[in-house]
Design a protein around this motif. Structure first.
Motif, PDB file in Angstrom:
ATOM      1  N   THR A  18       0.817  -1.214   0.000  1.00 40.36           N
ATOM      2  CA  THR A  18       0.000   0.000   0.000  1.00 40.36           C
ATOM      3  C   THR A  18       0.852   1.266   0.000  1.00 40.36           C
ATOM      4  OG1 THR A  18      -0.201  -0.143   2.418  1.00 40.36           O
ATOM      5  CG2 THR A  18      -1.970  -1.092   1.103  1.00 40.36           C
ATOM      6  N   LEU A  19       1.975   1.244   0.700  1.00 45.26           N
ATOM      7  CA  LEU A  19       2.810   2.445   0.772  1.00 45.26           C
ATOM      8  C   LEU A  19       3.430   2.788  -0.574  1.00 45.26           C
ATOM      9  CD1 LEU A  19       4.705   2.119   4.183  1.00 45.26           C
ATOM     10  CD2 LEU A  19       2.782   3.624   3.616  1.00 45.26           C
ATOM     11  N   SER A  20       3.665   1.776  -1.404  1.00 51.24           N
ATOM     12  CA  SER A  20       4.278   2.026  -2.709  1.00 51.24           C
ATOM     13  C   SER A  20       3.264   2.468  -3.754  1.00 51.24           C
ATOM     14  CB  SER A  20       5.003   0.763  -3.192  1.00 51.24           C
ATOM     15  OG  SER A  20       6.114   0.486  -2.364  1.00 51.24           O
ATOM     16  N   ILE A  21       1.997   2.541  -3.357  1.00 56.21           N
ATOM     17  CA  ILE A  21       0.953   3.085  -4.233  1.00 56.21           C
ATOM     18  C   ILE A  21       0.283   4.221  -3.456  1.00 56.21           C
ATOM     19  CG2 ILE A  21      -1.133   2.588  -5.572  1.00 56.21           C
ATOM     20  CD1 ILE A  21      -0.331  -0.304  -5.663  1.00 56.21           C
ATOM     21  N   LYS A  33      -5.536   0.113 -12.201  1.00 59.32           N
ATOM     22  CA  LYS A  33      -4.949   1.027 -13.178  1.00 59.32           C
ATOM     23  C   LYS A  33      -3.810   1.833 -12.576  1.00 59.32           C
ATOM     24  CE  LYS A  33      -9.315   1.466 -15.694  1.00 59.32           C
ATOM     25  NZ  LYS A  33     -10.377   2.389 -16.171  1.00 59.32           N
ATOM     26  N   LEU A  34      -3.684   1.783 -11.254  1.00 53.98           N
ATOM     27  CA  LEU A  34      -2.597   2.486 -10.590  1.00 53.98           C
ATOM     28  C   LEU A  34      -1.362   1.601 -10.601  1.00 53.98           C
ATOM     29  CD1 LEU A  34      -4.541   3.860  -7.503  1.00 53.98           C
ATOM     30  CD2 LEU A  34      -4.099   5.014  -9.672  1.00 53.98           C
ATOM     31  N   THR A  35      -0.201   2.219 -10.666  1.00 58.61           N
ATOM     32  CA  THR A  35       1.040   1.453 -10.685  1.00 58.61           C
ATOM     33  C   THR A  35       1.932   1.883  -9.531  1.00 58.61           C
ATOM     34  OG1 THR A  35       2.019   3.054 -12.217  1.00 58.61           O
ATOM     35  CG2 THR A  35       1.004   1.091 -13.165  1.00 58.61           C
ATOM     36  N   PRO A  36       2.741   0.957  -9.009  1.00 56.56           N
ATOM     37  CA  PRO A  36       3.636   1.298  -7.903  1.00 56.56           C
ATOM     38  C   PRO A  36       4.693   2.318  -8.325  1.00 56.56           C
ATOM     39  CG  PRO A  36       3.423  -1.079  -8.173  1.00 56.56           C
ATOM     40  CD  PRO A  36       2.819  -0.452  -9.387  1.00 56.56           C
ATOM     41  N   GLU A  37       5.217   3.037  -7.339  1.00 59.14           N
ATOM     42  CA  GLU A  37       6.300   3.993  -7.614  1.00 59.14           C
ATOM     43  C   GLU A  37       7.576   3.278  -8.019  1.00 59.14           C
ATOM     44  OE1 GLU A  37       6.462   6.250  -3.916  1.00 59.14           O
ATOM     45  OE2 GLU A  37       5.524   7.936  -4.952  1.00 59.14           O
ATOM     46  N   GLY A  38       7.765   2.077  -7.521  1.00 60.09           N
ATOM     47  CA  GLY A  38       8.950   1.286  -7.833  1.00 60.09           C
ATOM     48  C   GLY A  38       8.785  -0.084  -7.236  1.00 60.09           C
ATOM     49  N   TYR A  39       9.705  -0.980  -7.556  1.00 56.86           N
ATOM     50  CA  TYR A  39       9.604  -2.367  -7.105  1.00 56.86           C
ATOM     51  C   TYR A  39      10.695  -2.656  -6.073  1.00 56.86           C
ATOM     52  CZ  TYR A  39       6.075  -3.271 -10.584  1.00 56.86           C
ATOM     53  OH  TYR A  39       4.896  -3.250 -11.290  1.00 56.86           O
ATOM     54  N   PRO A  40      10.315  -3.203  -4.908  1.00 58.58           N
ATOM     55  CA  PRO A  40      11.286  -3.422  -3.832  1.00 58.58           C
ATOM     56  C   PRO A  40      12.437  -4.323  -4.253  1.00 58.58           C
ATOM     57  CG  PRO A  40       9.037  -3.642  -2.998  1.00 58.58           C
ATOM     58  CD  PRO A  40       8.947  -3.561  -4.495  1.00 58.58           C
ATOM     59  N   GLU A  41      13.647  -3.948  -3.825  1.00 57.35           N
ATOM     60  CA  GLU A  41      14.804  -4.818  -4.042  1.00 57.35           C
ATOM     61  C   GLU A  41      15.447  -5.233  -2.727  1.00 57.35           C
ATOM     62  OE1 GLU A  41      19.268  -5.134  -5.946  1.00 57.35           O
ATOM     63  OE2 GLU A  41      18.304  -3.181  -5.864  1.00 57.35           O
ATOM     64  N   TYR A  97     -12.502  -8.843   3.944  1.00 55.85           N
ATOM     65  CA  TYR A  97     -12.115  -7.472   3.588  1.00 55.85           C
ATOM     66  C   TYR A  97     -10.649  -7.443   3.150  1.00 55.85           C
ATOM     67  CZ  TYR A  97     -10.585  -2.664   4.379  1.00 55.85           C
ATOM     68  OH  TYR A  97     -10.020  -1.425   4.238  1.00 55.85           O
ATOM     69  N   LEU A  98      -9.803  -8.113   3.926  1.00 52.93           N
ATOM     70  CA  LEU A  98      -8.380  -8.149   3.607  1.00 52.93           C
ATOM     71  C   LEU A  98      -8.148  -8.851   2.275  1.00 52.93           C
ATOM     72  CD1 LEU A  98      -5.620  -7.354   4.810  1.00 52.93           C
ATOM     73  CD2 LEU A  98      -5.517  -9.628   5.838  1.00 52.93           C
ATOM     74  N   ARG A  99      -8.851  -9.946   2.036  1.00 55.22           N
ATOM     75  CA  ARG A  99      -8.711 -10.688   0.783  1.00 55.22           C
ATOM     76  C   ARG A  99      -9.100  -9.818  -0.417  1.00 55.22           C
ATOM     77  NH1 ARG A  99     -11.029 -15.272   2.239  1.00 55.22           N
ATOM     78  NH2 ARG A  99     -13.134 -14.532   1.828  1.00 55.22           N
ATOM     79  N   SER A 100     -10.172  -9.080  -0.277  1.00 52.13           N
ATOM     80  CA  SER A 100     -10.619  -8.203  -1.360  1.00 52.13           C
ATOM     81  C   SER A 100      -9.573  -7.140  -1.670  1.00 52.13           C
ATOM     82  CB  SER A 100     -11.947  -7.548  -0.975  1.00 52.13           C
ATOM     83  OG  SER A 100     -12.348  -6.608  -1.950  1.00 52.13           O
ATOM     84  N   ASN A 101      -8.991  -6.561  -0.627  1.00 50.63           N
ATOM     85  CA  ASN A 101      -7.969  -5.532  -0.834  1.00 50.63           C
ATOM     86  C   ASN A 101      -6.707  -6.111  -1.458  1.00 50.63           C
ATOM     87  OD1 ASN A 101      -9.425  -3.360   0.052  1.00 50.63           O
ATOM     88  ND2 ASN A 101      -7.974  -2.785   1.651  1.00 50.63           N
ATOM     89  N   VAL A 102      -6.293  -7.275  -0.971  1.00 51.60           N
ATOM     90  CA  VAL A 102      -5.071  -7.889  -1.505  1.00 51.60           C
ATOM     91  C   VAL A 102      -5.271  -8.264  -2.968  1.00 51.60           C
ATOM     92  CG1 VAL A 102      -3.556  -9.913  -1.337  1.00 51.60           C
ATOM     93  CG2 VAL A 102      -4.216  -8.667   0.728  1.00 51.60           C
ATOM     94  N   LEU A 103      -6.456  -8.712  -3.330  1.00 50.41           N
ATOM     95  CA  LEU A 103      -6.741  -9.031  -4.736  1.00 50.41           C
ATOM     96  C   LEU A 103      -6.575  -7.790  -5.607  1.00 50.41           C
ATOM     97  CD1 LEU A 103      -7.693 -11.028  -6.886  1.00 50.41           C
ATOM     98  CD2 LEU A 103     -10.050 -10.443  -6.265  1.00 50.41           C
ATOM     99  N   LYS A 104      -7.077  -6.645  -5.138  1.00 48.24           N
ATOM    100  CA  LYS A 104      -6.917  -5.401  -5.895  1.00 48.24           C
ATOM    101  C   LYS A 104      -5.444  -5.006  -5.994  1.00 48.24           C
ATOM    102  CE  LYS A 104     -11.372  -3.472  -4.379  1.00 48.24           C
ATOM    103  NZ  LYS A 104     -12.011  -2.395  -3.576  1.00 48.24           N
ATOM    104  N   LEU A 105      -4.731  -5.158  -4.885  1.00 47.48           N
ATOM    105  CA  LEU A 105      -3.312  -4.803  -4.884  1.00 47.48           C
ATOM    106  C   LEU A 105      -2.520  -5.716  -5.825  1.00 47.48           C
ATOM    107  CD1 LEU A 105      -2.917  -4.169  -1.066  1.00 47.48           C
ATOM    108  CD2 LEU A 105      -2.477  -2.470  -2.849  1.00 47.48           C
ATOM    109  N   SER A 107      -3.543  -7.046  -8.539  1.00 48.66           N
ATOM    110  CA  SER A 107      -3.795  -6.587  -9.905  1.00 48.66           C
ATOM    111  C   SER A 107      -2.932  -5.377 -10.235  1.00 48.66           C
ATOM    112  CB  SER A 107      -5.280  -6.248 -10.065  1.00 48.66           C
ATOM    113  OG  SER A 107      -5.548  -5.787 -11.363  1.00 48.66           O
ATOM    114  N   SER A 108      -2.848  -4.464  -9.309  1.00 45.93           N
ATOM    115  CA  SER A 108      -2.058  -3.253  -9.538  1.00 45.93           C
ATOM    116  C   SER A 108      -0.569  -3.569  -9.665  1.00 45.93           C
ATOM    117  CB  SER A 108      -2.291  -2.263  -8.395  1.00 45.93           C
ATOM    118  OG  SER A 108      -1.591  -1.070  -8.620  1.00 45.93           O
ATOM    119  N   TRP A 109      -0.063  -4.419  -8.772  1.00 44.73           N
ATOM    120  CA  TRP A 109       1.354  -4.739  -8.772  1.00 44.73           C
ATOM    121  C   TRP A 109       1.754  -5.614  -9.963  1.00 44.73           C
ATOM    122  CZ3 TRP A 109       5.547  -3.194  -6.009  1.00 44.73           C
ATOM    123  CH2 TRP A 109       5.307  -2.365  -4.908  1.00 44.73           C
ATOM    124  N   SER A 110       0.804  -6.306 -10.564  1.00 50.32           N
ATOM    125  CA  SER A 110       1.117  -7.181 -11.701  1.00 50.32           C
ATOM    126  C   SER A 110       1.101  -6.453 -13.035  1.00 50.32           C
ATOM    127  CB  SER A 110       0.110  -8.335 -11.770  1.00 50.32           C
ATOM    128  OG  SER A 110       0.168  -9.123 -10.608  1.00 50.32           O
TER     129      SER A 110
END
Length: 478
Positions: A18-21, A33-41, A97-105, A107-110
């Protein structure tokens, strides 16, 4: 193994997602449709960014691991909700609720990964797409994810050189002590490539071109047995060990494209050309175990056994300074058969100890090897080799137990229910933040590397930590 499924692990992954979006809105329909600011390394232990992920561009080879970690969390929430323990604190966090949010996340991260599928400039396309998109396809039936996997497999297959029987890993290599730039005269192969073959085999099982992809993967695995595996003595093998050939590994081998003949063997991330780089050995264990599971060719099972036994031998014979006195509050401490630290591998088994009080390790190598040994144990059990299956399954558990005892970050996090019914994540101890799960990783400690960095959290260490827990769930462990 309770810490594998603890609230701390789940909440940290959720917080990073969530913090990266920054625009993340729990009720937003357009989140995908939102994309992360960057990908963790990686997560530095100290310095100005201590405790926080350093982010990379989506083209970097590690970009698929955090989306994969997030999908591992989704798998637990969908298939194994009983494994998700969320103690009530100001109101029970709702799993649905958590499952629904993680599913959305997820999609965004993929989203950015789909565009990576057409890249023909990297052999790491398996690492980039498979951790997230395979689970996305299997959990949601998203046809787009399967199509991206098939395109990615074609991209990887385009790097196959038939005359050498192998897939080109790197197009070139420039580091302090060497320069290889001509593709017409060189094919650079790295042991890590064994874990990208899973992409080809998986796509082969879903594609009309399956035989071609299968044959390319199998040819590459066979070639690396010849070029990268170094026979080692097994004279010190305990009675219950694998008594076939043991192997250490070269990290990098340069071969002639015309005939596959070896031109040079060297390292890019290990201590020296002839040393055993711990993560390279771990890639080999997992890669050959996976290859056996796809092909059922016993030479690959034997290769994985030999690599695993040598890895265990080097853990057992590492200097005594790797051990620390076990304290209280450790994972399964009462049943632990060793002082903690013994099974958290040194970054390179042959490197001089730089600091006796805190030798440089690579926790990610342990997590990868533990996954490989679990897969290996399943392959052996399927053939009726129950004794060896138990040996490698027990070894995998010992390694993971020690990782949790020694390397799990003590800076814990937890969920807090918001007034509006949502959730957010807070540090258990205010101001004590470490966004990764495992500490003591080493990305690259080679003295000639373009970037030398060690002693930090690593996104792929965390991914394989989560995957180990999920493998246990798939195997029926509670």
């Amino acid at each position: 193994m309770a810490q594998l499924f603890a609230e701390n692990v789940i909440s940290k992954i959720y917080r990073t997602a969530t913090l990266s979006i920054p625009q993340f809105d729990r009720s937003a329909e357009g989140l995908s449709k939102l994309t992360p600011e960057g990908y963790p390394e990686y997560v530095p232990h100290d310095g100005p960014q201590a405790g926080h992920y350093v982010l990379r561009e989506p083209e970097f080879w590690t970009c698929g691991f955090f989306p994969g970690t997030l999908h591992s969390l989704l798998e637990r929430l969908v298939r194994y909700p009983q494994s998700v323990s969320l103690p009530p604190r100001g109101g029970q966090v709702d799993i649905s609720y958590l499952r629904s949010n993680v599913l959305k996340l997820c999609s965004s991260w993929s989203e950015a990964l789909h565009a990576m599928a057409d890249r023909k400039d990297t052999h790491d396309i398996g690492f980039i797409v498979m951790p997230a998109l395979q689970k996305n396809w299997e959990l949601t039936g998203n046809q787009r994810s399967l199509e991206s996997i098939l395109r990615a497999a074609d991209s990887l297959a385009s790097r196959f050189v038939p005359s050498a029987g192998s897939i080109r890993s790197w197009d070139k290599r420039i580091q302090g002590n060497l320069q290889i730039t001509c593709e017409e005269e060189n094919i650079i192969l790295i042991i890590d490539s064994m874990c990208n073959l899973d992409l080809l085999y998986y796509a082969a099982s879903h594609s009309s071109q399956g035989r071609r992809l299968y044959d390319i993967a199998t040819s590459h695995a066979s070639t690396l047995m010849r070029t990268h595996l170094r026979p080692e003595s097994n004279s010190s093998a305990p009675e219950d060990a694998y008594h076939g050939q043991w192997y250490s590994t070269y990290h990098v081998v340069n071969v002639d494209p015309a005939n596959g003949k070896v031109k040079r063997k060297f390292t890019a991330q290990g201590y020296s050309d002839s040393s055993t780089w711990a993560r390279g050995q771990a890639w080999g264990i997992l890669g050959y175990a996976q290859t056996y599971m796809w092909t059922k060719d016993r030479k690959f099972l034997q290769a994985s056994c030999g690599l695993a036994e040598y890895f265990l031998y080097r853990l057992e014979t590492s200097p005594s300074c790797v051990e620390t006195i076990a304290g209280e509050g450790l994972v399964d401490d009462a049943s632990s058969r060793h002082h903690r630290g013994r099974y958290v591998p040194l970054w390179d088994f042959d490197a001089p100890i730089d600091d006796v009080a805190n030798p440089t390790r690579d926790s990610s190598a342990g997590a990868i090897a533990a996954n490989g040994m679990l897969v290996l144990s399943q392959g052996l059990a399927g053939l009726g080799y129950d004794g060896l299956a138990v040996r490698f399954r027990t070894a995998a558990m010992d390694i993971m137990r020690d990782l949790l005892n020694f390397a799990l970050a003590p800076e814990m996090a937890r969920f807090v229910q918001s007034i509006d019914g949502g959730v957010h994540v807070e540090d258990v101890t205010p101001g004590k933040t470490f966004e990764g799960l495992l500490k003591f990783g080493t990305a690259n400690n080679n003295e000639h590397a373009p970037k030398r960095y060690a002693n930090h959290g690593l996104v792929y260490g965390d991914y394989y930590l989560m995957e180990f827990g999920n493998r246990l769930l798939r195997m029926g462990f509670d």
